[in-house]
Design a protein around this motif. Sequence first.
Motif, PDB file in Angstrom:
ATOM      1  N   THR A  96       0.854  -1.180   0.000  1.00  0.00           N
ATOM      2  CA  THR A  96       0.000   0.000   0.000  1.00  0.00           C
ATOM      3  C   THR A  96       0.893   1.234   0.000  1.00  0.00           C
ATOM      4  OG1 THR A  96      -1.768  -1.129   1.198  1.00  0.00           O
ATOM      5  CG2 THR A  96      -1.764   1.277   1.256  1.00  0.00           C
ATOM      6  N   PHE A  97       0.619   2.158  -0.919  1.00  0.00           N
ATOM      7  CA  PHE A  97       1.438   3.352  -1.077  1.00  0.00           C
ATOM      8  C   PHE A  97       0.854   4.526  -0.297  1.00  0.00           C
ATOM      9  CE2 PHE A  97       2.073   0.857  -4.923  1.00  0.00           C
ATOM     10  CZ  PHE A  97       3.451   0.906  -5.099  1.00  0.00           C
ATOM     11  N   ASP A  98       1.726   5.413   0.157  1.00  0.00           N
ATOM     12  CA  ASP A  98       1.270   6.720   0.602  1.00  0.00           C
ATOM     13  C   ASP A  98       0.881   7.512  -0.648  1.00  0.00           C
ATOM     14  OD1 ASP A  98       1.734   6.280   3.321  1.00  0.00           O
ATOM     15  OD2 ASP A  98       3.830   6.873   3.155  1.00  0.00           O
ATOM     16  N   TYR A  99      -0.297   8.125  -0.591  1.00  0.00           N
ATOM     17  CA  TYR A  99      -0.856   8.797  -1.765  1.00  0.00           C
ATOM     18  C   TYR A  99      -0.932  10.300  -1.544  1.00  0.00           C
ATOM     19  CZ  TYR A  99      -4.342  10.290  -5.228  1.00  0.00           C
ATOM     20  OH  TYR A  99      -5.005  10.939  -6.233  1.00  0.00           O
ATOM     21  N   LEU A 100      -0.550  11.066  -2.575  1.00  0.00           N
ATOM     22  CA  LEU A 100      -0.705  12.521  -2.557  1.00  0.00           C
ATOM     23  C   LEU A 100      -1.304  12.943  -3.893  1.00  0.00           C
ATOM     24  CD1 LEU A 100      -0.126  15.314  -1.224  1.00  0.00           C
ATOM     25  CD2 LEU A 100       2.082  15.282  -2.428  1.00  0.00           C
ATOM     26  N   GLY A 101      -2.420  13.650  -3.856  1.00  0.00           N
ATOM     27  CA  GLY A 101      -3.053  14.191  -5.054  1.00  0.00           C
ATOM     28  C   GLY A 101      -3.049  15.705  -5.009  1.00  0.00           C
ATOM     29  N   VAL A 102      -2.500  16.343  -6.052  1.00  0.00           N
ATOM     30  CA  VAL A 102      -2.327  17.793  -6.064  1.00  0.00           C
ATOM     31  C   VAL A 102      -2.911  18.373  -7.349  1.00  0.00           C
ATOM     32  CG1 VAL A 102      -0.680  19.694  -5.882  1.00  0.00           C
ATOM     33  CG2 VAL A 102      -0.167  17.507  -4.768  1.00  0.00           C
ATOM     34  N   SER A 103      -3.794  19.332  -7.205  1.00  0.00           N
ATOM     35  CA  SER A 103      -4.311  20.047  -8.375  1.00  0.00           C
ATOM     36  C   SER A 103      -3.246  21.055  -8.796  1.00  0.00           C
ATOM     37  CB  SER A 103      -5.615  20.765  -8.036  1.00  0.00           C
ATOM     38  OG  SER A 103      -6.627  19.839  -7.720  1.00  0.00           O
ATOM     39  N   THR A 104      -2.559  20.746  -9.882  1.00  0.00           N
ATOM     40  CA  THR A 104      -1.470  21.602 -10.331  1.00  0.00           C
ATOM     41  C   THR A 104      -1.938  22.531 -11.445  1.00  0.00           C
ATOM     42  OG1 THR A 104      -0.724  19.758 -11.716  1.00  0.00           O
ATOM     43  CG2 THR A 104       0.360  20.052  -9.594  1.00  0.00           C
ATOM     44  N   ILE A 105      -1.058  23.410 -11.871  1.00  0.00           N
ATOM     45  CA  ILE A 105      -1.447  24.498 -12.765  1.00  0.00           C
ATOM     46  C   ILE A 105      -1.202  24.072 -14.209  1.00  0.00           C
ATOM     47  CG2 ILE A 105      -1.097  26.939 -13.282  1.00  0.00           C
ATOM     48  CD1 ILE A 105      -0.141  27.287 -10.389  1.00  0.00           C
ATOM     49  N   ASN A 106      -2.215  23.461 -14.824  1.00  0.00           N
ATOM     50  CA  ASN A 106      -2.097  22.992 -16.197  1.00  0.00           C
ATOM     51  C   ASN A 106      -3.474  22.925 -16.829  1.00  0.00           C
ATOM     52  OD1 ASN A 106      -3.336  20.172 -15.964  1.00  0.00           O
ATOM     53  ND2 ASN A 106      -1.796  20.102 -14.345  1.00  0.00           N
ATOM     54  N   THR A 107      -3.505  22.900 -18.162  1.00  0.00           N
ATOM     55  CA  THR A 107      -4.749  22.756 -18.910  1.00  0.00           C
ATOM     56  C   THR A 107      -4.472  21.969 -20.178  1.00  0.00           C
ATOM     57  OG1 THR A 107      -5.527  24.921 -18.136  1.00  0.00           O
ATOM     58  CG2 THR A 107      -6.686  23.959 -20.007  1.00  0.00           C
ATOM     59  N   TYR A 108      -5.366  21.025 -20.500  1.00  0.00           N
ATOM     60  CA  TYR A 108      -5.274  20.254 -21.733  1.00  0.00           C
ATOM     61  C   TYR A 108      -6.479  20.587 -22.599  1.00  0.00           C
ATOM     62  CZ  TYR A 108      -1.692  17.695 -19.239  1.00  0.00           C
ATOM     63  OH  TYR A 108      -0.561  17.369 -18.547  1.00  0.00           O
ATOM     64  N   TYR A 109      -6.233  20.725 -23.891  1.00  0.00           N
ATOM     65  CA  TYR A 109      -7.282  21.247 -24.763  1.00  0.00           C
ATOM     66  C   TYR A 109      -7.231  20.614 -26.150  1.00  0.00           C
ATOM     67  CZ  TYR A 109      -3.266  24.003 -26.322  1.00  0.00           C
ATOM     68  OH  TYR A 109      -2.021  24.380 -26.780  1.00  0.00           O
ATOM     69  N   ALA A 143       8.797  12.174   2.354  1.00  0.00           N
ATOM     70  CA  ALA A 143       9.007  13.248   1.383  1.00  0.00           C
ATOM     71  C   ALA A 143       8.031  14.384   1.642  1.00  0.00           C
ATOM     72  CB  ALA A 143       8.825  12.726  -0.038  1.00  0.00           C
ATOM     73  N   PRO A 144       8.501  15.640   1.625  1.00  0.00           N
ATOM     74  CA  PRO A 144       7.586  16.762   1.790  1.00  0.00           C
ATOM     75  C   PRO A 144       6.529  16.766   0.691  1.00  0.00           C
ATOM     76  CG  PRO A 144       9.881  17.485   1.951  1.00  0.00           C
ATOM     77  CD  PRO A 144       9.898  16.075   1.459  1.00  0.00           C
ATOM     78  N   LYS A 145       5.352  17.232   1.000  1.00  0.00           N
ATOM     79  CA  LYS A 145       4.322  17.397  -0.013  1.00  0.00           C
ATOM     80  C   LYS A 145       4.732  18.530  -0.969  1.00  0.00           C
ATOM     81  CE  LYS A 145       1.283  17.828   3.293  1.00  0.00           C
ATOM     82  NZ  LYS A 145       0.022  18.051   4.044  1.00  0.00           N
ATOM     83  N   TYR A 146       4.323  18.417  -2.223  1.00  0.00           N
ATOM     84  CA  TYR A 146       4.612  19.483  -3.183  1.00  0.00           C
ATOM     85  C   TYR A 146       3.334  20.233  -3.518  1.00  0.00           C
ATOM     86  CZ  TYR A 146       3.038  16.027  -6.668  1.00  0.00           C
ATOM     87  OH  TYR A 146       2.312  15.107  -7.375  1.00  0.00           O
ATOM     88  N   GLY A 147       3.507  21.370  -4.204  1.00  0.00           N
ATOM     89  CA  GLY A 147       2.376  22.250  -4.459  1.00  0.00           C
ATOM     90  C   GLY A 147       2.009  22.385  -5.922  1.00  0.00           C
ATOM     91  N   GLY A 148       1.350  23.488  -6.245  1.00  0.00           N
ATOM     92  CA  GLY A 148       0.743  23.693  -7.555  1.00  0.00           C
ATOM     93  C   GLY A 148       1.699  23.795  -8.714  1.00  0.00           C
ATOM     94  N   ALA A 149       2.995  24.031  -8.458  1.00  0.00           N
ATOM     95  CA  ALA A 149       3.970  24.089  -9.546  1.00  0.00           C
ATOM     96  C   ALA A 149       4.379  22.711 -10.022  1.00  0.00           C
ATOM     97  CB  ALA A 149       5.203  24.887  -9.107  1.00  0.00           C
ATOM     98  N   ASP A 150       3.862  21.667  -9.406  1.00  0.00           N
ATOM     99  CA  ASP A 150       4.037  20.265  -9.776  1.00  0.00           C
ATOM    100  C   ASP A 150       5.378  19.707  -9.297  1.00  0.00           C
ATOM    101  OD1 ASP A 150       3.193  17.845 -10.718  1.00  0.00           O
ATOM    102  OD2 ASP A 150       3.050  18.435 -12.808  1.00  0.00           O
ATOM    103  N   TYR A 151       5.473  18.398  -9.364  1.00  0.00           N
ATOM    104  CA  TYR A 151       6.602  17.693  -8.769  1.00  0.00           C
ATOM    105  C   TYR A 151       7.937  18.035  -9.420  1.00  0.00           C
ATOM    106  CZ  TYR A 151       6.690  14.495 -12.780  1.00  0.00           C
ATOM    107  OH  TYR A 151       6.801  13.962 -14.034  1.00  0.00           O
ATOM    108  N   SER A 152       7.939  18.440 -10.691  1.00  0.00           N
ATOM    109  CA  SER A 152       9.206  18.709 -11.379  1.00  0.00           C
ATOM    110  C   SER A 152       9.935  19.907 -10.784  1.00  0.00           C
ATOM    111  CB  SER A 152       8.969  18.943 -12.871  1.00  0.00           C
ATOM    112  OG  SER A 152       8.209  20.116 -13.089  1.00  0.00           O
TER     113      SER A 152
END
Length: 615
Positions: A338-351, A593-602
């Motif tokens: 079982t993994f630790d899960y983190l879901g982040v709404s990051t700043i992107n759009t697909y069109y 690992a620290p949580k990351y924010g809206g600029a995404d994991y990269s």
Amino acid sequence: MTDTDNLTRRRFLQATGGAASAVALAGCTGGGDDDNGNGDGNGDGNNSGGNKLQLINSTMTTLDPVKAADTASGTVIQQVFDSLMNYPNSEIAVEKQLAKGHEVSDDQKTYTFHLKEGVKFHNDKEVTAKDIVYSWRRLAESKNSRRQYFILSSIGVKHETTTKTYKDDEGEHELTVAKANSLALKAKDDYTLEMTLEKPFHATLEMLAYTSFAAIPEGIVGDIDGYDGEMKQSKFATKNPIGAGPFKFDHWKSDVSAEVTKFEDYHGDVPKVDGVHWKISSNSEEMYTYGVMNQNADMGYGSNFIPTSKYDPGKVSDTSTDDLGRTVGKYGPIQGNTFDYLGVSTINTYYMGFNTEAVPKPVRQAIAYAANQETIVEEVFKGRGAPAYHLTPPMIYPGGAKKYESHAKNKYPYSYDESDRDKAKQIMEDAGYNENNKFKFTFTVYKSSSTWPKLGKRLRAQLQAAHIEMEIQRTPFSTLLQQGRQGKLEAYSLGWVMDWPKPDNFLGLLYPPLTDTSKDSPQSYTNWSGTPAAKKATNAWDTIQNNTGPTDKEQTAREEAYIKMEEANWEDVTFLNMYHGLSERFSYEWVDAPKYGGADYSRQMYNKVKLSERK
């Protein structure tokens, strides 16, 4: 953004399975220990183990900060290089990194930065203001730079321009760069840098946090006037990149592996791990086997780790939401883990983009009526995202996510939250189409995506009753971009992730004069002109460019213009916004690992990651 010579080097994204992933361009040849990595039999270059963080990455292109334009390269560059400013843990509130302070003149044009003293590059040279001047000159002047517009037109540092000719697979082009030594940058002393802008710019500090502005030792590459260089740019970019970040470069073997090691003299938090090792591949199934089934990665991200075909939203459990809106919980079990899960709404759009010269407005409107973004997110992407109605993502929309939702719900003209096939059919029949006179066009998606073809098939089925026949064509990502620039696409799939966290970074894609594919390197491929909506968008963008400063008055003017551009796009449907990708991280229990924010994991640095004993 007025410099558009570098379209393909912008942060266009591929969506390989529903979550944001790296742009897979041709990798560069890098150095490894030997042809087979370390002789462990798998050829991945993994000679680490122990206290080294094991990760997965897509195909990288370069480790030169001014040349990198793909997420995979940026992920490694973030560990090796530091800039004046930084997004700590990828959160979009910018903070100081190499800078210890700054002042801004009363007219908001001149910035004076004070550097930390005693900061060392990996070659033991101290970081000074001259290094920053040199690094930014490369960004503005070098033929190797792919982000000249960042410093010349986005921030708008005072400068004179010249043109350089370069060749690529599409022929000969002219590149606009800064004239040598014309940038208004001055090293006033070893630790004081002065920068003067043409006019105030509201996101100056946010832009300086981008890795293109990273510091490298003065004169290390001789690709601008006044420097012979200690090494060729190709060697710096692939075999010996030197920065001032928390990790030193160790090796990179193209499409195999990359590794960095702890820099003991780092000026910030010295890494808790001995290094970071990346297995490199752009095959999501291979990565799933390597990282999840065989447990060779300590953690992974989105569909690069668990492809949508393998993803089960029912396995996300024990969730809670933190103060930044991130989902924290568990995912599994898979193979008993079982993994630790983190879901982040990051700043992107697909069109879905349209060449307006090839696909008439009634057809585009009918497609918008037929599309149901909510259903697409749930059934195609298994909930790994959010429906998109604006090009500007919710996190940076004027007034925030609630305003985004309210404006879409009350103003979106194409049946918000539903598919209206009757309306789609009526619009087409009003335009003269019928069962004996159908409109036919091709929707081009990038070959590596498993989800855009599914989205296209769903949409195609809904369009048949509206007298529209849509063919789905799959092509390599680089070919899609090339065909788009040449005006050969009728409709296409693309995405955009933030360069800096402001709406102008997204809405520049809609500025009509820069969508003309008859010009060299258009910003997008829509050929949008000659309509009342195109004129509205042009006027709105001019307003944005005439109000770039940080005052409340200028911000209000920009925000009103942002919304006018969104509504103009709705009117003509040049982009049909589909979804905002959800960024996810899956990590084993031994990873802290620290949580990351809206600029995404990269944009996250790994110096604060801790590992306990692997199980």
